[in-house]
Design an enzyme around this catalytic site. Structure first.
Site, PDB file in Angstrom:
ATOM      1  CB  CYS A  78      -0.915   0.012   1.229  1.00  0.00           C
ATOM      2  SG  CYS A  78      -0.011   0.066   2.808  1.00  0.00           S
ATOM      3  CD  GLU A 121      -5.996  -3.900   3.700  1.00  0.00           C
ATOM      4  OE1 GLU A 121      -5.922  -3.063   4.620  1.00  0.00           O
ATOM      5  OE2 GLU A 121      -4.990  -4.493   3.247  1.00  0.00           O
ATOM      6  NE  ARG A 165      -5.279  -1.088   9.314  1.00  0.00           N
ATOM      7  CZ  ARG A 165      -3.963  -0.857   9.415  1.00  0.00           C
ATOM      8  NH1 ARG A 165      -3.527   0.001  10.301  1.00  0.00           N
ATOM      9  NH2 ARG A 165      -3.103  -1.499   8.652  1.00  0.00           N
ATOM     10  NE  ARG A 167      -5.198   0.217   5.625  1.00  0.00           N
ATOM     11  CZ  ARG A 167      -4.822   1.298   6.309  1.00  0.00           C
ATOM     12  NH1 ARG A 167      -5.548   2.404   6.230  1.00  0.00           N
ATOM     13  NH2 ARG A 167      -3.749   1.292   7.071  1.00  0.00           N
TER      14      ARG A 167
END
Length: 248
Positions: A78, A121, A165, A167
């Protein structure tokens, strides 16, 4: 009997796998794992007991050497898309590997095995990187491989975890079994705070930061701020939620 065989690519310490095993129970079995970071591998082995070895660099893995799979789990790197980083995307290079293009390794493996479902993800920055073009390329790649793609940004703080968080989750179904619609889960519990997960037993002194180490963190944060990066630390109140490091 297991209904689904899965592979865990860019596995980290196994967070995505754990979620699927809790959801599917004995109906899912992980038969292949790839993670190149040696320290992550150590933690992964502590979390899971497998009869096979964890494979390393995915770019050196022949797709034919991977057993047939029904579900492909992939938390591809990521950093290339993070809002806190340089956001170089497909041009991001780290230790000789183009982290942004490692997604294509997922495509390569799925093109050969044609799993029923692909689950990816990544950080929410992927959704807006290069004005949305990067995410469009990823979705188009899956579509060209014969999949129907659904995507949505979810936040862990809405699901009983006291951490902000966000995502993006990408779920791709093979066209022959793809549903017309797919509903991502809605918030189940946004009430949890840091105080709710703190252990009641006294914390051993070895887990406290020394003043020397804290000063190191201060200097680390200052260096990144000078470069325009968002990396560092933040002190949160007991009745607040934590923040994901690479999104602050």
């Amino acid at each position: 009997m297991n209904r689904f065989n899965s592979c865990d690519l860019f596995a980290g310490i196994g967070g995505i796998r754990l979620g699927f095993e809790r959801a599917f129970g004995e109906e899912i079995k992980t038969i292949f794992v790839s993670e190149w970071d040696e320290r992550a591998q150590i933690t992964y082995r502590a979390n899971f007991t497998d009869a096979f070895e964890i494979e390393g660099d995915i770019t050196k893995i022949d797709e034919k050497a991977i057993p047939p799979i029904d579900i492909c789990l992939a938390g591809f790197p990521c950093q290339a898309f993070s809002l806190a980083g340089k956001k170089l995307g497909f041009e991001d290079n780290y230790k000789g590997l183009c982290r942004g293009t490692l997604f294509m390794e997922v495509a390569r493996i799925c093109d050969f095995h044609k799993p029923k479902i692909i689950f990816c993800e990544n950080v929410k920055g992927l959704a807006i990187h290069d004005k949305g073009k990067t995410l469009s390329i990823i979705c188009k790649t899956f579509e060209d491989l014969g999949y129907k793609v659904f995507k949505q940004i979810l936040n862990s703080k809405d699901f009983g975890v006291p951490q902000n968080r966000e995502r993006i989750y990408i779920v791709a179904f093979r066209n022959d079994i793809a549903p017309e619609q797919f509903s991502f889960p809605e918030s189940t519990d946004d009430t949890k705070r840091i105080r709710d997960i703190v252990e009641t037993d006294p914390v051993p002194s070895k887990y406290y930061l020394s003043e020397v180490y804290l000063e190191t963190l201060r200097r680390h944060k200052a260096r990144h701020e000078a470069k325009g990066n968002g990396f560092g630390y933040e002190i949160r109140e007991w009745d607040s939620v934590a923040w994901a490091e690479n999104e602050t």
